[in-house]
Motif scaffolding. Sequence first.
Motif, short mmCIF file in Angstrom:
data_model
loop_
_atom_site.label_atom_id
_atom_site.label_comp_id
_atom_site.label_asym_id
_atom_site.label_seq_id
_atom_site.Cartn_x
_atom_site.Cartn_y
_atom_site.Cartn_z
N ARG A 94 -38.49 -17.38 48.21
CA ARG A 94 -39.63 -16.47 48.11
C ARG A 94 -40.70 -16.89 49.13
NH1 ARG A 94 -41.64 -15.76 42.24
NH2 ARG A 94 -39.60 -14.76 42.22
N ILE A 95 -41.08 -15.96 49.99
CA ILE A 95 -42.08 -16.20 51.02
C ILE A 95 -43.31 -15.36 50.69
CG2 ILE A 95 -42.57 -16.26 53.48
CD1 ILE A 95 -40.08 -17.90 52.59
N ALA A 96 -44.46 -16.01 50.56
CA ALA A 96 -45.71 -15.30 50.33
C ALA A 96 -46.42 -15.10 51.66
CB ALA A 96 -46.61 -16.08 49.38
N CYS A 97 -46.70 -13.84 51.99
CA CYS A 97 -47.38 -13.49 53.24
C CYS A 97 -48.79 -13.01 52.87
CB CYS A 97 -46.62 -12.41 54.00
SG CYS A 97 -44.95 -12.92 54.50
N ILE A 98 -49.79 -13.77 53.25
CA ILE A 98 -51.16 -13.51 52.83
C ILE A 98 -51.94 -12.91 53.98
CG2 ILE A 98 -53.34 -14.58 52.14
CD1 ILE A 98 -49.99 -16.08 51.16
N GLY A 99 -52.58 -11.77 53.73
CA GLY A 99 -53.40 -11.17 54.77
C GLY A 99 -53.36 -9.66 54.75
N MET A 100 -53.30 -9.08 55.93
CA MET A 100 -53.63 -7.67 56.12
C MET A 100 -52.43 -6.74 56.05
SD MET A 100 -55.73 -6.10 59.34
CE MET A 100 -56.54 -4.50 59.25
N ALA A 101 -52.64 -5.59 55.41
CA ALA A 101 -51.79 -4.41 55.57
C ALA A 101 -52.68 -3.31 56.13
CB ALA A 101 -51.17 -3.97 54.26
N PRO A 158 -51.00 -6.24 42.07
CA PRO A 158 -51.85 -5.08 41.79
C PRO A 158 -53.31 -5.43 41.54
CG PRO A 158 -50.38 -5.56 39.94
CD PRO A 158 -49.93 -6.40 41.07
N GLU A 159 -53.60 -6.68 41.16
CA GLU A 159 -54.99 -7.05 40.90
C GLU A 159 -55.83 -7.10 42.18
OE1 GLU A 159 -52.58 -10.98 40.52
OE2 GLU A 159 -52.28 -8.84 40.19
N LEU A 160 -55.20 -6.97 43.34
CA LEU A 160 -55.94 -6.99 44.59
C LEU A 160 -56.23 -5.58 45.12
CD1 LEU A 160 -54.18 -9.98 46.40
CD2 LEU A 160 -56.34 -9.97 45.15
N VAL A 161 -56.03 -4.55 44.29
CA VAL A 161 -56.39 -3.17 44.63
C VAL A 161 -57.82 -2.93 44.18
CG1 VAL A 161 -55.85 -0.74 44.33
CG2 VAL A 161 -53.99 -2.42 44.41
N ALA A 162 -58.71 -2.58 45.10
CA ALA A 162 -60.14 -2.45 44.81
C ALA A 162 -60.52 -1.01 44.51
CB ALA A 162 -60.96 -2.96 45.99
N PRO A 163 -61.05 -0.71 43.33
CA PRO A 163 -61.56 0.64 43.04
C PRO A 163 -62.66 1.02 44.04
CG PRO A 163 -61.40 -0.65 41.02
CD PRO A 163 -61.18 -1.60 42.16
N GLY A 164 -62.51 2.16 44.66
CA GLY A 164 -63.50 2.62 45.63
C GLY A 164 -63.41 1.97 46.99
N GLY A 165 -62.46 1.07 47.19
CA GLY A 165 -62.33 0.39 48.47
C GLY A 165 -61.68 1.26 49.53
N ILE A 166 -61.95 0.94 50.79
CA ILE A 166 -61.35 1.64 51.92
C ILE A 166 -60.30 0.72 52.52
CG2 ILE A 166 -61.73 2.73 54.16
CD1 ILE A 166 -64.64 3.18 53.32
N THR A 167 -59.06 1.18 52.56
CA THR A 167 -57.94 0.40 53.04
C THR A 167 -57.99 0.24 54.56
OG1 THR A 167 -56.55 1.06 51.20
CG2 THR A 167 -55.41 0.41 53.22
N PRO A 168 -57.62 -0.93 55.08
CA PRO A 168 -57.57 -1.11 56.54
C PRO A 168 -56.67 -0.07 57.21
CG PRO A 168 -57.39 -3.23 55.45
CD PRO A 168 -57.31 -2.18 54.37
N ASN A 169 -57.07 0.36 58.40
CA ASN A 169 -56.26 1.30 59.17
C ASN A 169 -56.51 1.08 60.66
OD1 ASN A 169 -58.33 3.55 60.11
ND2 ASN A 169 -58.81 3.02 57.98
N SER A 170 -55.58 1.58 61.46
CA SER A 170 -55.64 1.36 62.91
C SER A 170 -55.27 2.64 63.65
CB SER A 170 -54.63 0.26 63.33
OG SER A 170 -54.88 -0.94 62.66
N ALA A 171 -55.83 2.79 64.83
CA ALA A 171 -55.35 3.76 65.80
C ALA A 171 -54.61 2.99 66.89
CB ALA A 171 -56.51 4.54 66.41
N VAL A 172 -53.36 3.39 67.15
CA VAL A 172 -52.51 2.67 68.09
C VAL A 172 -52.08 3.63 69.18
CG1 VAL A 172 -50.46 1.22 68.36
CG2 VAL A 172 -51.67 1.27 66.16
N VAL A 179 -58.80 -1.32 65.36
CA VAL A 179 -58.50 -1.72 63.98
C VAL A 179 -59.77 -1.67 63.14
CG1 VAL A 179 -57.60 -3.54 62.50
CG2 VAL A 179 -56.66 -3.22 64.80
N PHE A 180 -59.71 -0.95 62.01
CA PHE A 180 -60.78 -0.99 61.01
C PHE A 180 -60.32 -1.88 59.87
CE2 PHE A 180 -62.78 0.76 57.11
CZ PHE A 180 -64.09 0.39 57.40
N PRO A 181 -61.00 -2.99 59.58
CA PRO A 181 -60.48 -3.97 58.61
C PRO A 181 -60.67 -3.60 57.16
CG PRO A 181 -62.55 -4.74 59.53
CD PRO A 181 -62.20 -3.48 60.27
N GLY A 182 -61.21 -2.42 56.89
CA GLY A 182 -61.42 -2.00 55.51
C GLY A 182 -62.82 -2.34 55.03
N ALA A 183 -63.15 -1.83 53.85
CA ALA A 183 -64.48 -2.06 53.26
C ALA A 183 -64.37 -1.98 51.74
CB ALA A 183 -65.48 -1.02 53.78
N GLY A 184 -65.23 -2.72 51.07
CA GLY A 184 -65.26 -2.70 49.62
C GLY A 184 -64.02 -3.30 48.99
#
Length: 297
Positions: A5-12, A85-99, A111-116
């Motif tokens: 099992r490999i845990a990958c911590i960081g951004m989606a 699932p506990e890392l899903v933020a109510p009202g949060g903005i998910t990171p997204n990118s234009a490539v 890259v927009f790193p998200g907010a909230g």
Amino acid sequence: MTAPRIACIGMAALDRTYRMPRLPPAPGKYIASGYSDVGGGMAATASVAVARLGGDALWVGRTGDDPAGEWLRAGLAARGVRHLPELVAPGGITPNSAVLVDPEGERILAVFPGAGLVEQPRFALDGVAAVMADPRWADGAAHAFTLARAMGIPRVLDGEVGAGQILHRLAPMADHILFSERGLREFTGIDDPAAALAAVAARFDAVLAVTLGAAGSLWWRDGDAHPLPAPVVQAVDTTGCGDVFHGAYALAIAEGASVDHAARFATAAAALKAEAGSGWDAAPGRAAVEALLARGW
């Protein structure tokens, strides 16, 4: 044998990808020849690579409860990656990118790193055999590395460009530090990759390397920087190749591979990703990587 099992911590991130005849040379309006929404983000892409290569993949990262977050979480689950699932933020903005991607696979990212998003990491790493973390959620990476050190398992840092002093905070906590070329330059202030690795080696007792795109990578051992060439491929999209590299490397180390073999395994996986195209589904399977290793380059 049970898959590690490999845990990958960081951004989606949701990567909104535009195919361009050429990358823009200056500000202006340009017409794209193609468009697609694809899964991205360093740690999330690494986790998909782990799953595609036969590992037990756990992505530990933050999303909002918005449509982009729902799309990413569903996409990871469909590809065999679990998330918390506990890392899903109510009202949060998910990171997204234009490539923007040209026909040779080179790209420009915004890259927009998200907010909230969730700030405090309170997760556990039960049953994990190795940890790979990017610098996009510094507190989460530091928490994971602290847990991993206490567990006696490998700690792999994706040394990509990070805001402020994040890499300087995380590097002492890792025992495998794999820089991007820009990340290494930012970390050391030295342009020459070999000299920069030497400067890092003087400070840290860790496995050290820097990825150099199509030129392959440099690995520090026995007091010197040693090149590892990459296979020559026709790149379609280089976005995410470094992320696949880090996920593949962490998996190989967790499986008990030597650093040299893990480096070649990761290099093969990244090259095949560049050749296959955009998004998570371009991460290679185990058989393809093993076949490339068997052929050599």
